[in-house]
Design an enzyme around this catalytic site. Structure first.
Site, PDB file in Angstrom:
ATOM      1  N   ASP A  98       0.831  -1.204   0.000  1.00  0.00           N
ATOM      2  CA  ASP A  98       0.000   0.000   0.000  1.00  0.00           C
ATOM      3  C   ASP A  98       0.871   1.263   0.000  1.00  0.00           C
ATOM      4  O   ASP A  98       2.098   1.174   0.019  1.00  0.00           O
ATOM      5  CB  ASP A  98      -0.915  -0.054   1.244  1.00  0.00           C
ATOM      6  CG  ASP A  98      -2.286   0.501   0.965  1.00  0.00           C
ATOM      7  OD1 ASP A  98      -2.404   1.385   0.102  1.00  0.00           O
ATOM      8  OD2 ASP A  98      -3.252   0.066   1.615  1.00  0.00           O
TER       9      ASP A  98
ATOM     10  N   ASP B 136     -10.748   2.867  -3.103  1.00  0.00           N
ATOM     11  CA  ASP B 136     -11.343   1.638  -2.553  1.00  0.00           C
ATOM     12  C   ASP B 136     -12.778   1.430  -3.026  1.00  0.00           C
ATOM     13  O   ASP B 136     -13.569   2.368  -3.125  1.00  0.00           O
ATOM     14  CB  ASP B 136     -11.349   1.703  -1.020  1.00  0.00           C
ATOM     15  CG  ASP B 136      -9.953   1.529  -0.457  1.00  0.00           C
ATOM     16  OD1 ASP B 136      -8.991   1.459  -1.250  1.00  0.00           O
ATOM     17  OD2 ASP B 136      -9.830   1.467   0.776  1.00  0.00           O
TER      18      ASP B 136
HETATM   19  C1  GLA Z   1      -6.147   1.032   1.675  1.00  0.00           C
HETATM   20  C2  GLA Z   1      -6.334  -0.010   0.577  1.00  0.00           C
HETATM   21  C3  GLA Z   1      -7.367  -1.026   1.020  1.00  0.00           C
HETATM   22  C4  GLA Z   1      -6.920  -1.688   2.321  1.00  0.00           C
HETATM   23  C5  GLA Z   1      -6.684  -0.624   3.370  1.00  0.00           C
HETATM   24  C6  GLA Z   1      -6.028  -1.194   4.633  1.00  0.00           C
HETATM   25  O1  GLA Z   1      -7.292   1.784   1.847  1.00  0.00           O
HETATM   26  O2  GLA Z   1      -6.742   0.620  -0.603  1.00  0.00           O
HETATM   27  O3  GLA Z   1      -7.549  -1.993   0.016  1.00  0.00           O
HETATM   28  O4  GLA Z   1      -5.766  -2.433   2.081  1.00  0.00           O
HETATM   29  O5  GLA Z   1      -5.807   0.395   2.896  1.00  0.00           O
HETATM   30  O6  GLA Z   1      -5.794  -0.215   5.601  1.00  0.00           O
END
Ligand code: GLA
Length: 483
Positions: A147, A204
């Site tokens: 990430d 997301d």
């Molecule tokens: C980000 C990613 C998600 C998830 C969260 C975890 O938002 O895009 O898919 O992995 O972090 O904190």
């Protein structure tokens, strides 16, 4: 100060360094904990999911990667600087858990972050790339989702940070699928193939039809950047199959479109309580086969008219996978796809098969129609029938963006100097905001915990304040330590 253009040049040079060898050339099939559980994860849950993947026949259908997302570690590294699994929630440790996952015939995935902390506030890997890659390799990790939260403003360019982990993973000698999560920022489809296996293309996903459609729209015209030898656009996990209140049609549409885009298919619902209808969608083996087709060319939009759309991809052997989508609110509507829209000669006879129903529909020439009800799809495969002695080429060269560009102007996908500049400006703005917040906090502390403003220096009568160690004269202000 180094200019963003200089940074961009360095980033591109970094990228041309050894691209990561891919242990998996096809889109990932598996499970990820984030959508169903957030950070409420523990080793029993992971064991249960591993067992359910096998018992429900999902592993046999191809879903073999079990990816633990954010929240698995302690809040601090140990005395030697290593990441450690959360002691209460993962008391047996990650190596033992990976062993259990492997013993079920599955592969073990973990989550990390290219910043100082993960998005949920656990330790990030920036500056610890080598240590963390070695730790993960020693545990038996097969997949890393990486990430991009909480990086230093001065370190805002993601490319060197992602490349550093790529190199660290390569140095371990363990084949690890490397899945980048940068939410589409700075157009990763233009550079992430050098780092690679897959890259997130958007923010997301949420368990709503609106979110599915938003990601689908953002995916238009990205197919040409993915594929064999490059990697995969990642439209995010299968949030809407099993979670939220989506209708079965909407779940079917989400699944079929993600399969056609050749996005990784990562289940994100609680497998201990999944509804049989959602399970059946996830196990639709002929739709999964589209995702895993050996030609590996991603599908894209080829036609749109009002609320009706056609998405298509070429398949190995010269066939076509076609998703007919009704985004409107009207009932069943016939959608007709023509051979011309799919780059097939009009006189070609083709066998048509319904992929969810797993049923041959018949032989057609020139066009075929299917009904899709509101927020639902019809998914068909066209197989041109060989005439005489001629056999179909493995790849007839047709690509969905040929069709798309004939109708819509292509999106601009130049290496994004503007994006890099914007990211630099955003990082600088964040830095300024952080400084402003610190000053505001300091001023509050000064006012609350002891320093009290007495008045403006220039308006105070001389002699009102006894200047001494407890009195501070700031620019135009006089403060006194109280309490
Ligand atoms: C980000 C990613 C998600 C998830 C969260 C975890 O938002 O895009 O898919 O992995 O972090 O904190």
């Amino acid at each position: 100060m180094r200019s963003p253009l200089w940074r961009l040049a360095c980033s591109l040079a970094l990228l041309s360094a050894a691209a990561r060898a891919l242990p998996a050339a096809k889109p990932l099939l598996g499970y990820n904990t984030w959508n169903a559980f957030r950070t409420n994860i523990d080793e029993q849950l992971i064991r249960d999911i591993a067992d359910r993947l096998v018992e429900l026949g999902l592993a046999a259908a191809g879903y073999t990667y079990l990816n633990i997302d954010d929240g698995w570690s302690e809040r601090r590294r140990d005395g030697t600087g290593q990441l450690v699994a959360h002691r209460r929630r993962f008391p047996s440790g990650m190596a033992a858990l990976a062993e259990h996952v492997h013993s079920r015939g599955l592969r073990f995935g973990i989550y990390g972050d290219a910043g100082k902390r993960t998005c949920a506030g656990y330790p990030g890997s920036r500056g610890h790339e080598g240590t963390d890659a070695r730790t993960w390799a020693s545990w038996g990790v097969d997949l890393l989702k990486y990430d991009n939260c909480n990086y230093d403003a001065a370190d805002w360019d993601p490319v060197p940070r992602y490349a550093a982990m790529r190199d660290a993973l390569n140095a371990t000698g363990r084949p690890v699928v490397y899945s980048l999560c940068n939410w589409g920022a700075l157009r990763p489809w233009l550079w992430a193939d050098k780092v690679r296996h897959s890259w997130r293309t958007t923010g997301d996903i949420h368990p709503t039809w609106g979110s599915v459609m938003e990601i689908l729209d953002a995916s238009t015209d990205l197919a040409r950047f993915a594929g064999p030898g490059r990697g995969h656009n990642d439209a995010d996990m299968l949030e809407a199959v099993g979670n939220g209140k989506l209708t079965l049609g909407e779940q079917r549409a989400h699944f079929a479109l993600w399969a056609l885009l050749k996005s990784p298919l990562l289940i994100g619902t609680d497998l201990r309580s999944i509804h049989p209808d959602s399970l059946a969608i996830l196990k639709a083996r002929e739709v999964i086969a589209i995702n895993q087709d050996p030609l590996g060319v991603a599908g894209d939009l080829v036609w749109v008219h009002g609320s009706l759309r056609i998405y298509a991809a070429p398949l190995a052997g010269g066939g076509r996978a076609v998703v007919l989508l009704n985004t409107g609110d009207a009932g069943p509507t016939n959608i007709t796809v023509t051979w011309q829209q799919l780059g097939l000669p009009a006189g070609t006879a083709a066998g048509v098969r319904d992929l969810f129903a797993e049923r041959d529909v018949g032989e057609f020439e020139g066009a075929v129609s299917a009904a899709a009800t509101q927020h639902d799809v019809a998914v068909v495969k066209l197989t041109p029938l060989a005439s005489g002695n001629s056999s179909r080429a493995a790849d007839d060269g047709w690509r969905p963006w040929h069709q798309l560009h004939a109708q819509l102007p292509p999106r601009q996908h130049r290496p994004s100097v503007r994006g890099w500049l914007l990211a630099g400006a955003a990082a600088a703005a964040l830095r300024l905001a952080a400084v402003a917040i610190s000053i505001a906090r300091w001023r509050r502390r000064v006012a609350g915990s002891g320093w009290r403003r007495l008045g403006d220096a220039h308006s105070m009568a001389a002699g009102t304040v006894q200047l001494g160690p407890a009195v501070f004269v700031g620019p135009g202000r006089v403060w006194r330590l109280v309490g």
